[in-house]
Design a protein around this motif. Sequence first.
Motif, PDB file in Angstrom:
ATOM      1  N   ALA A 192       0.829  -1.071   0.024  1.00  0.00           N
ATOM      2  CA  ALA A 192      -0.074  -0.073   0.135  1.00  0.00           C
ATOM      3  C   ALA A 192       0.986   1.107   0.418  1.00  0.00           C
ATOM      4  O   ALA A 192       0.585   2.124  -0.728  1.00  0.00           O
ATOM      5  CB  ALA A 192      -1.132  -0.032   1.103  1.00  0.00           C
ATOM      6  N   PRO A 193       1.621   1.616   0.656  1.00  0.00           N
ATOM      7  CA  PRO A 193       3.138   2.251   0.922  1.00  0.00           C
ATOM      8  C   PRO A 193       3.204   2.985  -0.617  1.00  0.00           C
ATOM      9  O   PRO A 193       3.403   3.732  -0.937  1.00  0.00           O
ATOM     10  CB  PRO A 193       3.767   2.117   1.912  1.00  0.00           C
ATOM     11  N   MET A 194       3.795   1.490  -1.274  1.00  0.00           N
ATOM     12  CA  MET A 194       3.801   2.119  -2.562  1.00  0.00           C
ATOM     13  C   MET A 194       3.341   2.413  -3.335  1.00  0.00           C
ATOM     14  O   MET A 194       3.364   3.775  -4.292  1.00  0.00           O
ATOM     15  CB  MET A 194       4.752   0.580  -3.294  1.00  0.00           C
ATOM     16  N   LEU A 195       2.072   2.037  -3.953  1.00  0.00           N
ATOM     17  CA  LEU A 195       1.151   2.041  -4.982  1.00  0.00           C
ATOM     18  C   LEU A 195       0.431   3.530  -4.080  1.00  0.00           C
ATOM     19  O   LEU A 195      -0.664   4.760  -4.737  1.00  0.00           O
ATOM     20  CB  LEU A 195      -0.458   0.957  -4.910  1.00  0.00           C
ATOM     21  N   SER A 196       0.833   4.504  -2.766  1.00  0.00           N
ATOM     22  CA  SER A 196       0.106   5.378  -2.508  1.00  0.00           C
ATOM     23  C   SER A 196       1.051   6.957  -2.737  1.00  0.00           C
ATOM     24  O   SER A 196       1.229   7.871  -2.478  1.00  0.00           O
ATOM     25  CB  SER A 196      -0.202   5.492  -1.071  1.00  0.00           C
ATOM     26  N   ASP A 197       2.747   6.197  -3.184  1.00  0.00           N
ATOM     27  CA  ASP A 197       3.251   7.350  -3.794  1.00  0.00           C
ATOM     28  C   ASP A 197       2.779   8.301  -5.122  1.00  0.00           C
ATOM     29  O   ASP A 197       1.878   7.802  -5.669  1.00  0.00           O
ATOM     30  CB  ASP A 197       5.186   6.382  -4.517  1.00  0.00           C
ATOM     31  N   PRO A 198       3.387   9.356  -4.446  1.00  0.00           N
ATOM     32  CA  PRO A 198       2.975  10.742  -5.480  1.00  0.00           C
ATOM     33  C   PRO A 198       3.142  10.616  -7.298  1.00  0.00           C
ATOM     34  O   PRO A 198       2.088  10.922  -7.695  1.00  0.00           O
ATOM     35  CB  PRO A 198       3.477  11.541  -4.944  1.00  0.00           C
ATOM     36  N   SER A 199       3.914   9.040  -7.368  1.00  0.00           N
ATOM     37  CA  SER A 199       4.318   9.317  -8.937  1.00  0.00           C
ATOM     38  C   SER A 199       2.817   8.292  -9.167  1.00  0.00           C
ATOM     39  O   SER A 199       2.559   8.824 -10.457  1.00  0.00           O
ATOM     40  CB  SER A 199       5.367   8.730  -9.198  1.00  0.00           C
ATOM     41  N   PHE A 200       2.277   7.684  -8.503  1.00  0.00           N
ATOM     42  CA  PHE A 200       0.648   7.365  -9.062  1.00  0.00           C
ATOM     43  C   PHE A 200       0.525   8.087  -9.108  1.00  0.00           C
ATOM     44  O   PHE A 200      -0.680   7.814  -9.573  1.00  0.00           O
ATOM     45  CB  PHE A 200       1.011   5.641  -7.929  1.00  0.00           C
ATOM     46  N   ARG A 201      -0.474   8.396  -7.792  1.00  0.00           N
ATOM     47  CA  ARG A 201      -1.095   9.437  -7.372  1.00  0.00           C
ATOM     48  C   ARG A 201      -1.370  11.148  -8.615  1.00  0.00           C
ATOM     49  O   ARG A 201      -2.466  10.617  -9.224  1.00  0.00           O
ATOM     50  CB  ARG A 201      -1.264  10.268  -6.587  1.00  0.00           C
ATOM     51  N   ALA A 202      -0.190  10.951  -9.320  1.00  0.00           N
ATOM     52  CA  ALA A 202      -0.929  11.772 -10.083  1.00  0.00           C
ATOM     53  C   ALA A 202      -0.732  11.566 -11.731  1.00  0.00           C
ATOM     54  O   ALA A 202      -1.270  11.678 -12.234  1.00  0.00           O
ATOM     55  CB  ALA A 202       1.324  12.260 -10.340  1.00  0.00           C
ATOM     56  N   THR A 203      -0.422   9.585 -11.703  1.00  0.00           N
ATOM     57  CA  THR A 203      -0.548   9.408 -13.037  1.00  0.00           C
ATOM     58  C   THR A 203      -2.343   8.730 -13.250  1.00  0.00           C
ATOM     59  O   THR A 203      -2.992   9.163 -14.205  1.00  0.00           O
ATOM     60  CB  THR A 203      -0.215   7.492 -13.042  1.00  0.00           C
ATOM     61  N   LEU A 204      -2.611   8.657 -11.673  1.00  0.00           N
ATOM     62  CA  LEU A 204      -4.155   8.184 -11.505  1.00  0.00           C
ATOM     63  C   LEU A 204      -5.091   9.682 -11.217  1.00  0.00           C
ATOM     64  O   LEU A 204      -6.506   9.683 -12.462  1.00  0.00           O
ATOM     65  CB  LEU A 204      -4.201   7.935 -10.272  1.00  0.00           C
ATOM     66  N   GLY A 205      -4.482  10.791 -11.751  1.00  0.00           N
ATOM     67  CA  GLY A 205      -5.165  12.029 -11.859  1.00  0.00           C
ATOM     68  C   GLY A 205      -6.681  11.883 -11.550  1.00  0.00           C
ATOM     69  O   GLY A 205      -6.283  12.000  -9.820  1.00  0.00           O
ATOM     70  N   ASN A 206      -7.746  12.377 -11.497  1.00  0.00           N
ATOM     71  CA  ASN A 206      -8.497  12.776 -10.834  1.00  0.00           C
ATOM     72  C   ASN A 206      -9.360  11.339 -10.656  1.00  0.00           C
ATOM     73  O   ASN A 206     -10.599  11.976  -9.960  1.00  0.00           O
ATOM     74  CB  ASN A 206      -9.428  13.478 -11.378  1.00  0.00           C
ATOM     75  N   LEU A 207      -9.260  10.862 -10.672  1.00  0.00           N
ATOM     76  CA  LEU A 207      -9.816   9.298 -11.016  1.00  0.00           C
ATOM     77  C   LEU A 207      -9.938   9.519  -9.075  1.00  0.00           C
ATOM     78  O   LEU A 207      -9.150   9.039  -8.636  1.00  0.00           O
ATOM     79  CB  LEU A 207      -9.052   7.623 -10.700  1.00  0.00           C
ATOM     80  N   ASP A 208     -11.209   8.857  -8.714  1.00  0.00           N
ATOM     81  CA  ASP A 208     -11.623   8.394  -7.281  1.00  0.00           C
ATOM     82  C   ASP A 208     -11.211   7.290  -6.668  1.00  0.00           C
ATOM     83  O   ASP A 208     -12.163   5.869  -6.647  1.00  0.00           O
ATOM     84  CB  ASP A 208     -12.782   8.697  -7.203  1.00  0.00           C
ATOM     85  N   LEU A 209      -9.935   7.026  -6.930  1.00  0.00           N
ATOM     86  CA  LEU A 209      -9.130   5.567  -6.891  1.00  0.00           C
ATOM     87  C   LEU A 209      -8.151   5.631  -5.312  1.00  0.00           C
ATOM     88  O   LEU A 209      -7.366   5.889  -5.603  1.00  0.00           O
ATOM     89  CB  LEU A 209      -8.914   5.073  -7.891  1.00  0.00           C
ATOM     90  N   ALA A 210      -9.018   5.438  -4.405  1.00  0.00           N
ATOM     91  CA  ALA A 210      -8.072   4.968  -3.037  1.00  0.00           C
ATOM     92  C   ALA A 210      -7.496   4.203  -3.059  1.00  0.00           C
ATOM     93  O   ALA A 210      -8.500   3.274  -2.907  1.00  0.00           O
ATOM     94  CB  ALA A 210      -8.990   5.543  -2.074  1.00  0.00           C
ATOM     95  N   VAL A 211      -6.132   4.592  -2.652  1.00  0.00           N
ATOM     96  CA  VAL A 211      -4.984   3.178  -1.880  1.00  0.00           C
ATOM     97  C   VAL A 211      -5.958   2.747  -0.378  1.00  0.00           C
ATOM     98  O   VAL A 211      -5.818   3.579  -0.047  1.00  0.00           O
ATOM     99  CB  VAL A 211      -4.074   3.430  -1.987  1.00  0.00           C
ATOM    100  N   PRO A 212      -6.291   1.064  -0.067  1.00  0.00           N
ATOM    101  CA  PRO A 212      -7.003   1.211   0.594  1.00  0.00           C
ATOM    102  C   PRO A 212      -5.071   1.467   2.352  1.00  0.00           C
ATOM    103  O   PRO A 212      -4.127   1.707   1.736  1.00  0.00           O
ATOM    104  CB  PRO A 212      -6.720  -0.438   1.151  1.00  0.00           C
ATOM    105  N   PRO A 213      -5.692   1.373   3.039  1.00  0.00           N
ATOM    106  CA  PRO A 213      -4.627   1.622   4.229  1.00  0.00           C
ATOM    107  C   PRO A 213      -3.591   0.841   4.088  1.00  0.00           C
ATOM    108  O   PRO A 213      -2.534   0.753   4.173  1.00  0.00           O
ATOM    109  CB  PRO A 213      -4.821   1.870   5.785  1.00  0.00           C
ATOM    110  N   THR A 214      -3.823  -0.838   4.329  1.00  0.00           N
ATOM    111  CA  THR A 214      -3.114  -1.830   4.242  1.00  0.00           C
ATOM    112  C   THR A 214      -3.364  -2.735   2.737  1.00  0.00           C
ATOM    113  O   THR A 214      -4.769  -2.868   2.870  1.00  0.00           O
ATOM    114  CB  THR A 214      -3.251  -2.483   5.198  1.00  0.00           C
ATOM    115  N   LEU A 215      -2.007  -3.135   1.764  1.00  0.00           N
ATOM    116  CA  LEU A 215      -2.553  -4.146   0.744  1.00  0.00           C
ATOM    117  C   LEU A 215      -2.169  -4.798   0.992  1.00  0.00           C
ATOM    118  O   LEU A 215      -0.492  -5.307   0.305  1.00  0.00           O
ATOM    119  CB  LEU A 215      -2.459  -3.234  -0.736  1.00  0.00           C
TER     120      LEU A 215
END
Length: 284
Positions: free
Chosen positions: A124-147
């Motif tokens: 989860a911490p890796m998927l929450s990295d800003p580089s991934f967040r920027a790629t997802l753009g405005n998608l309402d795709l929240a990464v869970p606290p633990t994955l």
Amino acid sequence: MRFLATLMLWLLTTLALAVAVPAGWAQRDIVDEDGYAALAARAAGDSRLQDAMAGELTTQLLALGGENGYQLNPQLVRTVADSYTRNDGFPGQFAQANRIAHRWMFTGAVPEGNSTDRWLIDIAPMLSDPSFRATLGNLDLAVPPTLTVPITVESPDLRPGKLRPLATWGPWASIGAAVLTGLLALLTLVAARSKGRALCALGVSALLVGAAGWAGIEMGRRFVDAAVDRTTGDIRTVAEVMVRTAENSAHHWLNITLVTGIGLVVVGVLGATAGAALRRPDTR
């Protein structure tokens, strides 16, 4: 009698050293959580691990998007994942992700939703990295606290806290073995008639332990490979790199032992030679 006492002390020193070296390595790089995280960070510098983690992160992110009704571009996600696993922040986050696996095995801590017969890491911490967040753009795709992602197949031999005794007694064992080795080495020097020869003997002990350690790693590789066979997909590559990194770390400890042995032999020979020269009567 003095010779027999010295010989016995030397044998005990050799045996104690044979325990102290692997025990010290295991405690520092495997049993200790911070040491294991540092080992994972070193492994994260391997391009094979980076590629494997990029593939796993891509798979998980595409699955997460599908669960939320989004069709993400696989090629774009993989490109971002490749870029992420090669940036300077990845080793630290990969190390943090491995802490959950370490706690699972050494303390019995089970993340919510984890079955008790699978070893997992938290991505989860890796998927929450800003580089991934920027790629997802405005998608309402929240990464869970633990994955969590399984790094082994289900097995009754795996259970939380299986290695808890090592976490409890490992520090004491490694410290005790080191102290005992030093004490026995000192007693060997005290008991020996020739301190130079005693140093040579202690150097031989270190050489024997170092060589035996190298041989032991080679002999035990098939058992380690059998454990790696319990992993699947990209995570198998991750496990292989982690194992090789651990082997390299063990080799480093053994090399230090060998170099120390050579040094003691050289010093011992010089000392014995100098002592013999001083004891030689002056014939002039």
